[in-house]
Design a protein around this motif. Structure first.
Motif, mmCIF file in Angstrom:
data_model
loop_
_atom_site.group_PDB
_atom_site.id
_atom_site.type_symbol
_atom_site.label_atom_id
_atom_site.label_comp_id
_atom_site.label_asym_id
_atom_site.label_seq_id
_atom_site.Cartn_x
_atom_site.Cartn_y
_atom_site.Cartn_z
ATOM 1 N N PHE A 19 49.730 -64.556 48.656
ATOM 2 C CA PHE A 19 48.602 -63.618 48.715
ATOM 3 C C PHE A 19 48.718 -62.695 49.913
ATOM 4 O O PHE A 19 48.477 -61.479 49.807
ATOM 5 N N ALA A 20 49.103 -63.220 51.082
ATOM 6 C CA ALA A 20 49.245 -62.386 52.273
ATOM 7 C C ALA A 20 50.315 -61.319 52.059
ATOM 8 O O ALA A 20 50.167 -60.178 52.526
ATOM 9 N N ALA A 21 51.395 -61.670 51.364
ATOM 10 C CA ALA A 21 52.456 -60.698 51.108
ATOM 11 C C ALA A 21 51.962 -59.585 50.188
ATOM 12 O O ALA A 21 52.244 -58.404 50.405
ATOM 13 N N VAL A 22 51.216 -59.942 49.157
ATOM 14 C CA VAL A 22 50.677 -58.920 48.253
ATOM 15 C C VAL A 22 49.654 -58.057 48.982
ATOM 16 O O VAL A 22 49.605 -56.829 48.809
ATOM 17 N N ALA A 23 48.838 -58.665 49.825
ATOM 18 C CA ALA A 23 47.839 -57.907 50.578
ATOM 19 C C ALA A 23 48.509 -56.905 51.505
ATOM 20 O O ALA A 23 47.987 -55.807 51.735
#
Length: 334
Positions: A19-23
């Motif tokens: 999720f952090a990478a997509v964000a």
């Protein structure tokens, strides 16, 4: 809300990392590539996280990915959790075996070519199990990298004046005036700083801390350089008289020296750069300033309270000893 055995389910680190990478990238393919995960696996991890926390984190369309309001709030939390886990692993690694594993060292361009041979030799001989990874960048990028955890330690000119960063001073070194062969100050000793007011001085591009140091020296000598304001990132330009505009700049010290050799003006070099940069051509002379000569301080910089802080302090002490053969004034570690 997802409940298991009467307790709230917990997201996994893999889900938070996805999720952090997509964000950060707002693109599934780029995010997957950044963390070395397949795109289907990344999409599944984010969907599983949404199920676990019970809210929609992303707004997906055929053309782009957006964070939902909840996603924007939780992305900050996710990054904080991942940073904390990274610090935990760094602490464990430091306790397990000092001077082993990776050490990501950031170095400014006006230090790297002249000090890295000493640094690399020291690490090879004294810390053979240390995986030293060197990143040459300008000061602002290095400070940002240290702050976000991309880098562990910096080697650069100080003071930085940045909260949360601890400086470990190594040495002071004087600046030397480099001139063409036919210049009146070439080869002289005891040059007064006031002489800078009349020189056609060439400086580095904006973003180099050495540029700002040179400008400060000029201002102390009573010279103003129009169009040469201090860059916000602080490492230049010509002017044949006080207050003249900056007209010529260079991206590196090697180019500056070539411009001087070509008769376009004079420049200031840190003494550690002198041997390498001025032996490439025969069209140069150097001059020394009267005491106290303009100088710069070079230090290691680390995050305040870094898990490996004791190692970095030991490394700083070893570097001070290793640099005693250089044309610098090594500082007391206290």
């Amino acid at each position: 809300m997802a409940i298991s055995n009467g307790k709230r389910r917990q997201p996994s680190l893999a889900q938070l990392r996805a999720f952090a990478a997509v964000a950060e990238h707002l693109h599934f393919r780029d995010a997957a590539a950044a963390i070395g995960m397949s795109q289907p696996a990344l999409s599944g991890a984010v969907s599983a996280l949404e199920e676990t926390v019970g809210v929609t984190l992303l707004e997906r369309t055929t053309r782009k990915v957006l964070l939902s309001p909840a996603g924007e709030r939780l992305a900050v939390r996710a990054k904080a959790v991942l940073d904390a886990v990274g610090e935990l692993m760094e602490e464990a690694e430091a306790v397990r075996a000092p001077f082993t594993g990776a050490l990501r060292l950031g170095v400014i361009p006006t230090v790297a070519p002249y000090l890295l041979p000493t640094v690399l030799r020291l690490v090879h001989e004294r810390y053979p199990d240390l995986d030293l990874q060197v990143h040459e960048e300008q000061t602002a990028s290095l400070i940002d990298g240290l702050g976000n955890g991309r880098l562990d330690l910096l080697l650069l000119a100080v003071p930085l004046g940045v909260p949360g960063i601890t400086e470990l001073p190594l040495f002071d070194e004087d600046f030397v005036l480099v001139t063409p062969l036919d210049h009146g100050l070439g080869g002289r000793d005891g040059i007064p700083r006031e002489a800078l007011k009349e020189l056609n001085l060439l400086l580095l591009d904006e973003g180099h801390c050495l540029r700002d140091q040179a400008l400060d020296i000029c201002r102390e000598a009573g010279r103003g350089l129009r169009g040469a304001g201090r860059s916000p990132s602080a490492e230049g330009g010509g002017g044949r008289r006080a207050g003249a505009p900056v007209t010529t700049t260079a991206a590196g010290l090697s180019t500056l020296v070539q411009l001087v050799a070509g008769g376009l003006g004079c420049t200031l070099l840190p003494r550690t750069a002198l041997r390498l940069e001025t032996t490439r051509g025969s069209q140069l002379l150097t001059g020394n300033f009267a005491e106290p000569a303009p100088s710069r301080r070079v230090a290691l910089a680390m995050r305040a309270g870094a898990a490996r802080g004791a190692e970095y302090e030991e490394l700083a002490g070893a570097l001070r000893e290793a640099m005693r053969g250089l044309p610098v004034r090594v500082l007391d570690g206290g």
